[in-house]
Structure formats: structure tokens, C-alpha cells
Write an enzyme that holds these catalytic residues in place. Structure first.
Site, PDB file in Angstrom:
ATOM      1  N   ASP A 112      23.586  91.083  56.798  1.00  0.00           N
ATOM      2  CA  ASP A 112      22.629  90.198  57.458  1.00  0.00           C
ATOM      3  C   ASP A 112      21.404  89.902  56.608  1.00  0.00           C
ATOM      4  O   ASP A 112      20.370  89.503  57.108  1.00  0.00           O
ATOM      5  CB  ASP A 112      22.199  90.780  58.808  1.00  0.00           C
ATOM      6  CG  ASP A 112      21.697  92.211  58.690  1.00  0.00           C
ATOM      7  OD1 ASP A 112      21.474  92.666  57.554  1.00  0.00           O
ATOM      8  OD2 ASP A 112      21.531  92.869  59.734  1.00  0.00           O
ATOM      9  N   CYS A 113      21.509  90.108  55.298  1.00  0.00           N
ATOM     10  CA  CYS A 113      20.393  89.720  54.438  1.00  0.00           C
ATOM     11  C   CYS A 113      20.922  89.378  53.056  1.00  0.00           C
ATOM     12  O   CYS A 113      21.980  89.857  52.644  1.00  0.00           O
ATOM     13  CB  CYS A 113      19.334  90.823  54.349  1.00  0.00           C
ATOM     14  SG  CYS A 113      19.793  92.231  53.346  1.00  0.00           S
ATOM     15  N   CYS A 126      21.273  92.283  50.717  1.00  0.00           N
ATOM     16  CA  CYS A 126      22.478  93.081  50.967  1.00  0.00           C
ATOM     17  C   CYS A 126      23.636  92.547  50.120  1.00  0.00           C
ATOM     18  O   CYS A 126      24.415  93.309  49.544  1.00  0.00           O
ATOM     19  CB  CYS A 126      22.884  93.013  52.434  1.00  0.00           C
ATOM     20  SG  CYS A 126      21.600  93.442  53.601  1.00  0.00           S
ATOM     21  N   CYS A 183      11.917  91.438  49.862  1.00  0.00           N
ATOM     22  CA  CYS A 183      12.842  90.910  50.871  1.00  0.00           C
ATOM     23  C   CYS A 183      12.610  89.431  51.157  1.00  0.00           C
ATOM     24  O   CYS A 183      13.529  88.621  51.126  1.00  0.00           O
ATOM     25  CB  CYS A 183      12.721  91.726  52.145  1.00  0.00           C
ATOM     26  SG  CYS A 183      14.078  91.456  53.298  1.00  0.00           S
ATOM     27  N   ASP A 187      32.840  54.068  44.376  1.00  0.00           N
ATOM     28  CA  ASP A 187      34.086  53.324  44.232  1.00  0.00           C
ATOM     29  C   ASP A 187      34.097  52.248  45.321  1.00  0.00           C
ATOM     30  O   ASP A 187      33.360  52.360  46.310  1.00  0.00           O
ATOM     31  CB  ASP A 187      35.268  54.278  44.380  1.00  0.00           C
ATOM     32  CG  ASP A 187      36.597  53.559  44.305  1.00  0.00           C
ATOM     33  OD1 ASP A 187      36.766  52.731  43.405  1.00  0.00           O
ATOM     34  OD2 ASP A 187      37.458  53.819  45.170  1.00  0.00           O
ATOM     35  N   ASP A 229      37.553  58.242  46.804  1.00  0.00           N
ATOM     36  CA  ASP A 229      38.422  58.604  47.920  1.00  0.00           C
ATOM     37  C   ASP A 229      39.829  59.012  47.532  1.00  0.00           C
ATOM     38  O   ASP A 229      40.665  59.196  48.412  1.00  0.00           O
ATOM     39  CB  ASP A 229      38.515  57.446  48.914  1.00  0.00           C
ATOM     40  CG  ASP A 229      39.345  56.291  48.378  1.00  0.00           C
ATOM     41  OD1 ASP A 229      39.333  56.071  47.155  1.00  0.00           O
ATOM     42  OD2 ASP A 229      40.007  55.613  49.183  1.00  0.00           O
ATOM     43  N   ASP A 263       5.153  91.350  53.715  1.00  0.00           N
ATOM     44  CA  ASP A 263       6.605  91.252  53.551  1.00  0.00           C
ATOM     45  C   ASP A 263       7.284  90.886  54.861  1.00  0.00           C
ATOM     46  O   ASP A 263       7.944  89.863  54.963  1.00  0.00           O
ATOM     47  CB  ASP A 263       7.191  92.558  53.033  1.00  0.00           C
ATOM     48  CG  ASP A 263       8.698  92.416  52.828  1.00  0.00           C
ATOM     49  OD1 ASP A 263       9.091  91.701  51.890  1.00  0.00           O
ATOM     50  OD2 ASP A 263       9.469  92.968  53.633  1.00  0.00           O
TER      51      ASP A 263
END
Length: 689
Positions: free
Chosen positions: A16-17, A20, A355, A397, A580, A666
Site C-alpha cells: 500500500d505504498c 514498499c 515517505c 493517420d 489503427d 512527513d
């Protein structure tokens, strides 16, 4: 990929960070046999290329000591409810201790200090355990270590209340950061709902059995009735039909299918019935490739993220050294009070936590990628997003990109439209050719009654003839008719000659019309200061006509593939290219940013960095606005993270702020950065509501 190397994907629980993800990458990269390692913070995936001889379990053994659980993709039970998140539970424990300590302060002041201290130690214990695991794994000091040192130090100098509040505020930031990741992750998973789940498999005895698409093997036959999604990439063996491939090819018109034609998983059979032979398993279909692209998007880090990651690697140790010097130099050299400067040194540890800085770019990138996915724009990664945000020019294009890719009737020469169209429509009623569809569409628009045709005969691509109301009607190309009548000419259009009883009586002119949204979309792109140009191999009159219809866009016509590549190099950089199909793949790859209409083909998607799920140029214009907004968000986040640190660094050294407020340098910055990044999930293009 070599047979000796396996490509493995894992779901990471507790990711979740952004910091991490960096730790996990480093730990797995050091495994013997690990070739390539990347972690997608937004989708919660770990991608590893591992030698065949290396055990899969080694990945879990490397990661789990860091406090994260990894499971092979598909084996994860899914995300637990938010209240079962360990960080949420720990936040509740910290809040409980704060309430208990405040009550103790009122009832039994002498014991309050011990309650504050116990609360701080209990709350910081999980962080300390994770910091120790990271240190043992050779990853050095991280945010958890800095907070743990600051909390223990604060308790030792009799600042326990501040220590507990520091952990509480830090956990709030962690929980909100995890919430941001979960929201983005959930948004990305919505795209997987496009995949078919069931297939009608034809058994050897001729019976039809409904099975999960995962059980389909290459070579097996499937039956597809009208109105259903095609279950797998396959080749038609029997039947005819029209397929809506807009999700994959960018072609909005239904595509006729007959024996020998390829069909793709997730596309919809609008009419007819097909029997097809499977050519690719479910996990390798074109649709599955798009899903993998979305999942891996933020594993490709943006340039800003890579710079910040490198900076943070050296920044954290420097913070520890600076804090140690601040705590010891004034007392040793200038006879200052030890307690005062140790306190200020601990505050510097909190101020210096990286962080918020590490999160500033990936949080914005992940939110922007999730938002673009919801807009129907698939982006390969953060580097592509940043390039889009800095784009100076964009080339398009023509056919199928700026135009609808299907003709419409624009004028009739030589006869009254209402008299000649019913005769032509009678011949074309049974045809799936684009010209036939244009004739029938115009007849329906005018409310004309179409008679029946008899004695039909045709030479595909040249002519069709039959008898209508007792007269012989012939419709074909100018070449098949021996040329156009005098007084007529094509102005960038396609012509069809009509003969009655062998005599030329009319010429129908068709053009591939601009997409309805093309003019507005290009105007939006130009409003961003991006130079636009059409690069086409078509004839100059046709390209000029289109450029005029789109508001006087610059164009270059009659270009060969090598001419397009040269034109791309001459445009202001960073330059983008929108195409495309397979023929656009070299140009898409040569541009700084390649955009494939729909998913194009797998070749176009591999060459492009961006794919539009639906062929809508307005989505592209909106995406470029979003990319600009994401860049601004990143710059704002970095400014907040560094700005708050600089302010609190000065005020702490001067003695104006302590641990209570230093943590805001922080945690406060993390909250602001996270909240700012989450704004991108709800981003709307200018001029919309």
C-alpha cells in the site's frame, strides 16, 4: 522467452505504498535466478522472470520477512474489508491509548506517563518489527526505522505523549495511502469485466456443451450465436455474420465474417451464426493482452519516479547522519543542553522521512492510470503518461483514425437519387460490402421502399447485377464499367457506376466521412499547444478535403511508410502518432508516444504506448488533458513534500517546532500528497460536467 526462464505473477497483500514496492523489488532481485523484477504499486502485482531451476517458493521467502504476503496470481482470496487491515487495527489501538492516557491524566496524573509510554511502544512495535526485517534483508534504514527510533528516543527523554501522537499521525497517513492504492486497484479491475466467461463448445458427437472459457484448448470448435460475445480468438470454419470489433480494432462498423476470417475474444457477433476453431487459449487472447497491459502499467515507472527513487536511496541515510550530528555536535562543541538537542535530532528524523517524497510521483501516476482506464484509455506505464503530458506535436493517420473507416453516399450524378437508389439497394440488400451498407443506409434515411431483385450475380470487388422490376440493373466500379462518363470526376471520393439495360444512367459518389468527434477533438488537442498534422498515403485531393472538414489541419499526402517515418522525425518532439492497424506499427514505434485506435492489432498495441478501447478521438484529447493534469499533480506533490520539510527543518533547528509538529513534515505531507493524487480519480476534462 527462453524455455529455461519462467515469467511468474504474484498478488502482493499489504502493498500500500510506493516505498514498499521498491523494497520488494530489491529483495526479489537479489534472489539467485531472478532475471527481471517489477512491482506494480497500483495493481498490487509482482512480476518476476525466474530461472526454471529456481524454486517459486523462494519469492515468498524473500518477501514475507518484509511484512508482505505473496501468493501466485489467482490464489489470493482478495482484499479483506478495510476494518481488517492490520494498519487500521493498529490505528484503533493507538487512538484507544490516546483516549486512555488523557483520561488517566485527569484521574491519576502520576500514572499518565506510563500509559503514554506503553501506548507508544505497543503502537510502534509492528513498525519496529518491519524495520528490523528490512534491515536484516539488506535494505537499510526505511521510514519504519526512522519512526521507531524517534518514538523510542522521545520516550527516553520523557516526551512519551508526543511519541504516541507521532505514531498515531503516521498510521493515519499509512491508512490513507493504502486507501488510495485500493481505490485505484479496484478501478483497474473493472476493465476485466469485458472478458467472456462461458463458451459453447462443439463436442465430437456434434452436441453443444457450455464450458468455462479457461477449458477451451487450441483446435477445439465453438459455436457462436448472434448477440453473444465471442469466447476465444479463433478462425471461422462455418457460417457468416457481422462482428462488432470496436473494442479491439477501433472499427466501429460491423465487420463481415465468413470461413477463413479471424475473430477475437470479447467481440460481439451482431448477426448470423458462426462455428469457429480456437487459435489461442484464453490467457493469450487479444483481450487478455489488454488486461495484462493494464495490470502492469505502473510497474513501468515514470522518469520522475525513477529519479526520486534513486534520490531516496541516498537521502534516508543522510537524514540519519544529519539528525545524529544535530543531536551531538551542539552539546559536544558548544556546551548546549543534551536533552534539547537530542529532542531536535529526533524531530529531524521525522522531518527527513522520505515517505511523502517517494509517494509524490507514483501516487499521482497510479491515480491517473486508473482514471484513464475508466475513460477507455489504456496506458502502458508512468513513462508513457509523462511523455503524453509533455507532447509538442501529434500526427494522425487518416483512414480509420480520423475517418469512420466506412463510406457514406454524398452525391448522385445523372439521375434522381430517389429513383435510382431503390434499384441499387435491391441489388445490395444481400451484400455485406461497405458500399452496399452505405446505399442501404441512405435508402433507409430517405424512407425509400426497396423492391426485390432476381437473377443476382456478382464478381466480388468489381460488380453486382440482377433484374429489378423487369429491368437489368448493373452496379460496379469505374474500372469494371470502362471508366466514368464525361463530365464527372472523383474529388477524393469513391465512385460506383449504375447501368440500366446496359446503359450508364448514374454515378454514385461515396466518401469515408470524418469521425463525428474528430474536428472538436483536434481543436481540443491544439488548445493544449500541441501541433497537429495528418500523415496519409491517400491521394492529395482526399486528404485535403478531410483536412478542410477538420478545420484546416496541416497535412501531408501520398506518403509511403518510409516517408511517414521521416515526417515523424521532422516534427517537434516529443512527438506522438495515432494509428489503427499493423501498417501503422512502425510509425507508432518511431514516435515518442504511439496511440493505437481501439487495441488495433496485437502488433499495433505492442508498438503503441496508449490504446483507445473505443475508437473515439475525444477520449484521446481528454487523456492528453489528464496527462497534463497528472504532471502538474506530480510537481505540486514534490513541492509540498520538499517544501514542508524545508520549513520544518528550519523551525526545528531554531527550536520553534518539536515532535508534535515535526511529524507533520512527513505524515502531514503524506496526507496532502495522497489527497492531491486521489483528486485525479475524479478528474473531469474541461468543459464537461
Amino acid at each position: 522467452m527462453s524455455a529455461d526462464v519462467r515469467e511468474l505473477t504474484f498478488d502482493v497483500e499489504g502493498l500500500d505504498c510506493a516505498d514498499c514496492a521498491v523494497k520488494i523489488e530489491k529483495a526479489v532481485r537479489e534472489l539467485p535466478g531472478a532475471k527481471e523484477v517489477s512491482v506494480a504499486y497500483g495493481s498490487g502485482k509482482l512480476f518476476v522472470k525466474l530461472d526454471a531451476a529456481a524454486p517459486t517458493e523462494a519469492v515468498a521467502r524473500a518477501v514475507e520477512p518484509l511484512g508482505y504476503r505473496v501468493r501466485p496470481e489467482g490464489e489470493s482470496p482478495g482484499e479483506a474489508p478495510w476494518w481488517q487491515n492490520p494498519k487500521v487495527k493498529m490505528l484503533g489501538v493507538s487512538a484507544g491509548f490516546i483516549v486512555l492516557a488523557l483520561l488517566t491524566q485527569l484521574i491519576w496524573p502520576a500514572a499518565a506517563r506510563w500509559v503514554w509510554s506503553a501506548g507508544a511502544l505497543v503502537s510502534v512495535a509492528p513498525l519496529a518489527r518491519k524495520a528490523w526485517a528490512v534491515l536484516r534483508a539488506g535494505n537499510g534504514l526505511d521510514i519504519n526505522a526512522l519512526v521507531s527510533i524517534a518514538v523510542v528516543g522521545a520516550i527516553l527523554i520523557d516526551a512519551a505523549p508526543e511519541a504516541l501522537v507521532v505514531v498515531f499521525l503516521f498510521l493515519i497517513g499509512e491508512v490513507l495511502e493504502g486507501h488510495a492504492a485500493a481505490r485505484a486497484r479496484g478501478t483497474l479491475r473493472e476493465l476485466a469485466k469485458l472478458a467472456p466467461t462461458k463458451a459453447r463448445r462443439l463436442e465430437a458427437d456434434g452436441s453443444v456443451r457450455e464450458v468455462p472459457v479457461e477449458l477451451l484448448a487450441v483446435g477445439e470448435r465453438v459455436q457462436v450465436p448472434a448477440g453473444e460475445r465471442i469466447p476465444a480468438d479463433a478462425v471461422v470454419e462455418e457460417g457468416t455474420g457481422a462482428v462488432d470489433e470496436s473494442m479491439l480494432t477501433g472499427e466501429s462498423a460491423p465487420v463481415p465474417k465468413q470461413a477463413g476470417d479471424p475473430i477475437y475474444a470479447g467481440t460481439v457477433l451482431l448477426e448470423g451464426q458462426l462455428v469457429a476453431r480456437v487459435t489461442a487459449p484464453a490467457e493469450d487472447s487479444a483481450l487478455a493482452q489488454i488486461q495484462k497491459l493494464v495490470e502492469r502499467a505502473d510497474a513501468m515507472k515514470s522518469p520522475t519516479t525513477r529519479v526520486i527513487d534513486r534520490f531516496a536511496r541516498y537521502y534516508t541515510p543522510l537524514v540519519v547522519v544529519a539528525a545524529a550530528l544535530a543531536a551531538t555536535v551542539p552539546p559536544l562543541l558548544f556546551a548546549q543542553p543534551w536533552e534539547v538537542w537530542i529532542y531536535r535530532g529526533l524531530a529531524l528524523l521525522l522531518i527527513g522521512c522520505p515517505c511523502a517524497l517517494v509517494l509524490s510521483a507514483p501516487a499521482a501516476v497510479t491515480s491517473a492510470l486508473a482514471r484513464s482506464g475508466r475513460m477507455g484509455v489504456l496506458v502502458k506505464g508512468g513513462d508513457v503518461l509523462e511523455t503524453a503530458g509533455r507532447l509538442a506535436s501529434l500526427a494522425f493517420d487518416k483512414t480509420g483514425t480520423l475517418t469512420e473507416g466506412r463510406p457514406r453516399l454524398v452525391r448522385v450524378w445523372g439521375a434522381d437519387e430517389r429513383e435510382i437508389l431503390p434499384l441499387v439497394a435491391a441489388l445490395e440488400r444481400s451484400s455485406a460490402h461497405p458500399i452496399a451498407e452505405a446505399v442501404l443506409a441512405r435508402a433507409e434515411e430517405l424512407g425509400l421502399e426497396v423492391p426485390e431483385a432476381e437473377d443476382l450475380d456478382a464478381l466480388p470487388g468489381a460488380w453486382v447485377k440482377g433484374r429489378v422490376g423487369g429491368r437489368e440493373v448493373w452496379v460496379g466500379s469505374p474500372a469494371a464499367a470502362g471508366g466514368l462518363p464525361e463530365g464527372t470526376r472523383e474529388n477524393g471520393e469513391t465512385a460506383s457506376v449504375v447501368k440500366l439495360d446496359g446503359r450508364t444512367v448514374a454515378v454514385l459518389f461515396f466518401e469515408d466521412a470524418p469521425r463525428p468527434e474528430a474536428a472538436e477533438a483536434l481543436a481540443r488537442v491544439r488548445a493544449l499547444g500541441i501541433e497537429t498534422v495528418i500523415l496519409s498515403g491517400d491521394r492529395e485531393p482526399a486528404v485535403r478535403r478531410l483536412a478542410e472538414q477538420l478545420g484546416g489541419v496541416a497535412y501531408r499526402a501520398e506518403l509511403r511508410p518510409e516517408d511517414k517515418l521521416r515526417a515523424i522525425q521532422e516534427l517537434p518532439h516529443p512527438v506522438g502518432m495515432v494509428g489503427d492497424g499493423v501498417n501503422d506499427a512502425p510509425t507508432l514505434a518511431a514516435a515518442d508516444l504511439g496511440v493505437a485506435m481501439g487495441s488495433g492489432t496485437q502488433v499495433a498495441l505492442e508498438a503503441a504506448g496508449v490504446a483507445l478501447v473505443e475508437p473515439n478521438l475525444t477520449r484521446l484529447a481528454h487523456f492528453l488533458q489528464l496527462a497534463r493534469a497528472a504532471l502538474g499533480n506530480i510537481y505540486a506533490n514534490v513541492a509540498v513534500a520538499l517544501g514542508l520539510k524545508a520549513i520544518f527543518l528550519v523551525t526545528t533547528l531554531l527550536g520553534y517546532t518539536g515532535l508534535w509538529l515535526a511529524v507533520m513534515a512527513d505524515t502531514g505531507a503524506t496526507l496532502l500528497v495522497t489527497a492531491n493524487a486521489l483528486r485525479l480519480l475524479a478528474w473531469r476534462p474541461s468543459g464537461t460536467r
